[in-house]
Enzyme design. Structure first.
Site, PDB file in Angstrom:
ATOM      1  N   ARG A  27       0.856  -1.630   0.080  1.00 42.29           N
ATOM      2  CA  ARG A  27       0.175   0.258  -0.190  1.00 42.29           C
ATOM      3  C   ARG A  27       0.807   1.160  -0.087  1.00 42.29           C
ATOM      4  NH1 ARG A  27      -3.290  -2.718  -1.355  1.00 42.29           N
ATOM      5  NH2 ARG A  27      -5.673  -2.499  -0.921  1.00 42.29           N
ATOM      6  N   GLU A  76      -3.973   8.135  -5.041  1.00 36.60           N
ATOM      7  CA  GLU A  76      -4.606   7.700  -7.061  1.00 36.60           C
ATOM      8  C   GLU A  76      -5.804   7.633  -7.091  1.00 36.60           C
ATOM      9  OE1 GLU A  76      -4.437   2.679  -6.188  1.00 36.60           O
ATOM     10  OE2 GLU A  76      -2.283   2.892  -5.056  1.00 36.60           O
ATOM     11  N   HIS A 112      -1.386   0.618 -10.355  1.00 37.65           N
ATOM     12  CA  HIS A 112      -2.233   0.016  -9.466  1.00 37.65           C
ATOM     13  C   HIS A 112      -2.551  -1.435  -9.921  1.00 37.65           C
ATOM     14  CE1 HIS A 112      -3.947  -0.390  -4.849  1.00 37.65           C
ATOM     15  NE2 HIS A 112      -3.737  -1.378  -5.505  1.00 37.65           N
TER      16      HIS A 112
END
Length: 322
Positions: free
Chosen positions: A229, A258, A277
């Site tokens: 993360r 993000e 991601h």
């Protein structure tokens, strides 16, 4: 029985016919829709793990008994009111492990073999001979000893790398990860690694774990890879470490914000690989996630033990759990 599917914009989760045969499915794409759909619902499937809409609609979840997350990480979902409740939370641990481990090995090879530079030279029609590094014999430190960390360790061993790990609890020897040090001893082992791979969940213990002090302990030739993360890494400290050549490089698939803003300095930082991601999203992952939920739903209806029950105090599924 009412099952609510909290999804982002786009097609609904596939292949849930077995669930639809025995339950009423309600789809919710916004916080307002979710608040309405939760009335009388016992089960919730959260398909969009980045969304905070459940917290916004939580006051309407009076009948909710079980939440399943179509993700391994539950840090966005696990807000204090849910953590304090009696609602069971399960996740999709294991679905993405192999894909992420392969992605990590690909990044290790990209660094060692200089692939970014090769691609750049090709774009500019430059014939530039270089020598590259051997991966065999180098050491990877995996931060996180869950299923993902173990998958990374196994592939690294296949490439001839030495493996060690950091986890909540220390172990003298592990078949996949070698020596496992306690997280409190991270600084003592950082200097032994050529690659440091963050594969841990975001918890109060891991938030900000990699800051200036950690980068100072790493080898100047070492690279950092984060597939955990974003908030585990102090991004300003990482940028400073890269600019000062305190470490040799980094690859980030996760970020504090993000999508990563277009103006962020990470995009143009030499020695840094940015990906959106995506490291776990393999072709065909959606049906696999649906199948896991369908199996857990079958268990739920029969009163059997559920797969991947999250310890809400820890923020993840403990090792050895079902």
């Amino acid at each position: 029985m009412v099952v609510v599917l909290a999804t982002p914009q786009g097609p609904p989760p596939p292949e849930l016919e077995s669930v639809a045969k025995v339950a009423t499915l309600r789809h919710a794409r916004s916080a307002q829709e979710l608040a309405r759909a939760l009335g009388g619902a016992e089960v919730l499937l959260i398909w969009d793990f980045r969304s905070a809409k459940l917290r916004d609609a939580w006051s309407h979840a009076r009948d909710l008994r079980w939440i399943h997350a179509a993700s391994a990480g539950v840090d966005t979902i696990l807000f204090p009111e849910l953590a304090a409740s009696r609602v069971i939370l399960t996740n999709s641990r294991g679905v993405f492990d192999q894909a992420i481990a392969e992605y990590v090995l690909g990044l290790v090879l990209a660094f060692a073999k200089g692939f970014p530079a090769t691609f750049d030279f090709q774009r500019h029609h430059v014939w530039r001979y270089r020598e590259t590094e051997l991966v065999h014999g180098q050491t990877v430190l995996v931060v996180g000893a869950g299923g993902l960390g173990r998958a990374i360790g196994r592939l690294a061993r296949c490439a001839g790398m030495g493996v060690m790990a950091v986890a909540r609890t220390a172990h003298a020897s592990d078949p996949d990860l070698g020596r496992v040090a306690a997280v409190r001893d991270l600084k003592a082992v950082l200097g032994k690694a050529d690659y440091v791979v963050i594969a841990a969940p975001l918890t109060p213990e891991t938030r900000g774990l990699f800051g200036a002090a950690a980068f100072h302990r790493m080898k100047p030739t070492a690279r950092l890879i984060n597939v955990g993360r974003g908030a585990i890494v102090d991004e300003a400290a990482l940028l400073a470490a890269l600019r000062s050549k305190r470490i040799a490089g980094a690859a980030l698939d996760v970020f504090t914000e993000e999508p990563l803003p277009p103006e962020h300095p990470f995009w143009d930082q030499p020695g840094l690989i940015v990906s959106p991601h995506m490291c776990g999203d393999f072709v065909g992952w959606r049906p696999v996630l649906s199948a896991l939920f369908a199996e857990n739903f079958r268990r739920w209806r029969r009163g059997e033990s559920l797969l991947n029950v999250v310890d809400k105090a820890l923020g993840y599924v403990p090792s050895g759990g079902p």
